[in-house]
Design an enzyme around this catalytic site. Sequence first.
Site, PDB file in Angstrom:
ATOM      1  N   LYS A  53       0.894  11.538 -16.047  1.00 31.34           N
ATOM      2  CA  LYS A  53       0.428  12.868 -16.442  1.00 31.34           C
ATOM      3  C   LYS A  53      -0.775  12.766 -17.383  1.00 31.34           C
ATOM      4  O   LYS A  53      -1.767  13.496 -17.225  1.00 31.34           O
ATOM      5  CB  LYS A  53       1.570  13.644 -17.105  1.00 31.34           C
ATOM      6  CG  LYS A  53       2.674  14.055 -16.144  1.00 31.34           C
ATOM      7  CD  LYS A  53       3.919  14.542 -16.863  1.00 31.34           C
ATOM      8  CE  LYS A  53       5.023  14.855 -15.871  1.00 31.34           C
ATOM      9  NZ  LYS A  53       6.300  15.224 -16.532  1.00 31.34           N
ATOM     10  N   GLN A  97       8.831  15.731 -22.309  1.00 26.79           N
ATOM     11  CA  GLN A  97       9.410  15.007 -21.184  1.00 26.79           C
ATOM     12  C   GLN A  97      10.934  14.973 -21.306  1.00 26.79           C
ATOM     13  O   GLN A  97      11.473  14.562 -22.323  1.00 26.79           O
ATOM     14  CB  GLN A  97       8.845  13.588 -21.121  1.00 26.79           C
ATOM     15  CG  GLN A  97       9.331  12.782 -19.935  1.00 26.79           C
ATOM     16  CD  GLN A  97       8.828  13.338 -18.611  1.00 26.79           C
ATOM     17  OE1 GLN A  97       7.669  13.713 -18.486  1.00 26.79           O
ATOM     18  NE2 GLN A  97       9.706  13.378 -17.629  1.00 26.79           N
ATOM     19  N   ASP A 120       5.203  23.881 -18.371  1.00 24.32           N
ATOM     20  CA  ASP A 120       6.311  23.473 -17.512  1.00 24.32           C
ATOM     21  C   ASP A 120       7.126  24.668 -17.029  1.00 24.32           C
ATOM     22  O   ASP A 120       7.986  24.525 -16.156  1.00 24.32           O
ATOM     23  CB  ASP A 120       7.227  22.501 -18.265  1.00 24.32           C
ATOM     24  CG  ASP A 120       7.292  21.135 -17.605  1.00 24.32           C
ATOM     25  OD1 ASP A 120       6.646  20.939 -16.559  1.00 24.32           O
ATOM     26  OD2 ASP A 120       8.002  20.254 -18.126  1.00 24.32           O
TER      27      ASP A 120
END
Length: 299
Positions: A53, A97, A120
């Site tokens: 990412k 994460q 997200d």
Amino acid sequence: MTRIIDGKAVAEEVAATVKHETAALAMRNDIAPGLAVILVGEDPASQVYVASKSRKAKECGFHSAQHTLPADTSQADLVALVESLNADPAIHGILVQLPLPGHIDELAVIETISPDKDVDGLTYVNVGRLGAGAPQKAFVPCTPAGSMLLIERVHGRDLSGLNAVVVGRSNLVGKPVAQLLLAANATVTIAHSRTRDLAALCRTADILVVAVGRPEMVRGDWVKEGATVIDVGINRIPAPEKGEGKTRLIGDVAFAEASPRAGAITPVPGGVGPMTIAMLMANTLVSACRAAGVAPPEF
């Protein structure tokens, strides 16, 4: 002939658009989209995801900030970091994460993220916007957003008259995909482990999305002739034919059986997987455009 949906190629198209629009934003407004990724602990898979990412963000011309914290980091310290990033005008997207270490309440940390930087799409505000039928005002979770883009490449944006079955009801994939399909006018059924005669239900689907994490659970005869099949599963299984200790990736759909029946199908790997990071970049660019008061591009 069955169409194999090339997620890698579509992801590259999305990334190219992101790069172009990022350069334009820098030229017009002197702003670089900023993405902050937080990793807590040393989970090997998470380390790979975070590195990919951050690398893609730099390739797109973003300001990329990676925060790697020890596994024993307290929840209070993690929340304090998120709050500092909320207040940082150079950061437009914040990604924590998952999974987090067991002593940390994941939901509490996610809810600390500003909804305007929640690229997200996991905060209640963004979940609510999507559920209310306003995906254009929400940050949509990246894997569902990427899956939907692949569906649009086959059917267009209006899915009126099509039956869609989503196998899996997770908050990360199943439910958001179902909401996106509803917003596109499909008739949607969500199936799960308690569904009676799942195979028969799958055979009614013009669009079949499978996200259960069970290797090749959906067999070829579950697929309606000509259906579009989106396989979200990524399962690593032993591959002794490649050598001792070797593994390979397969999906939740038995590809060799299903592909002759499907009209279009995503492979694993190379289908939905590449779309996830591409849509994260797209969401971060959209956030930066909103912060600058500029109309964001459509993907």
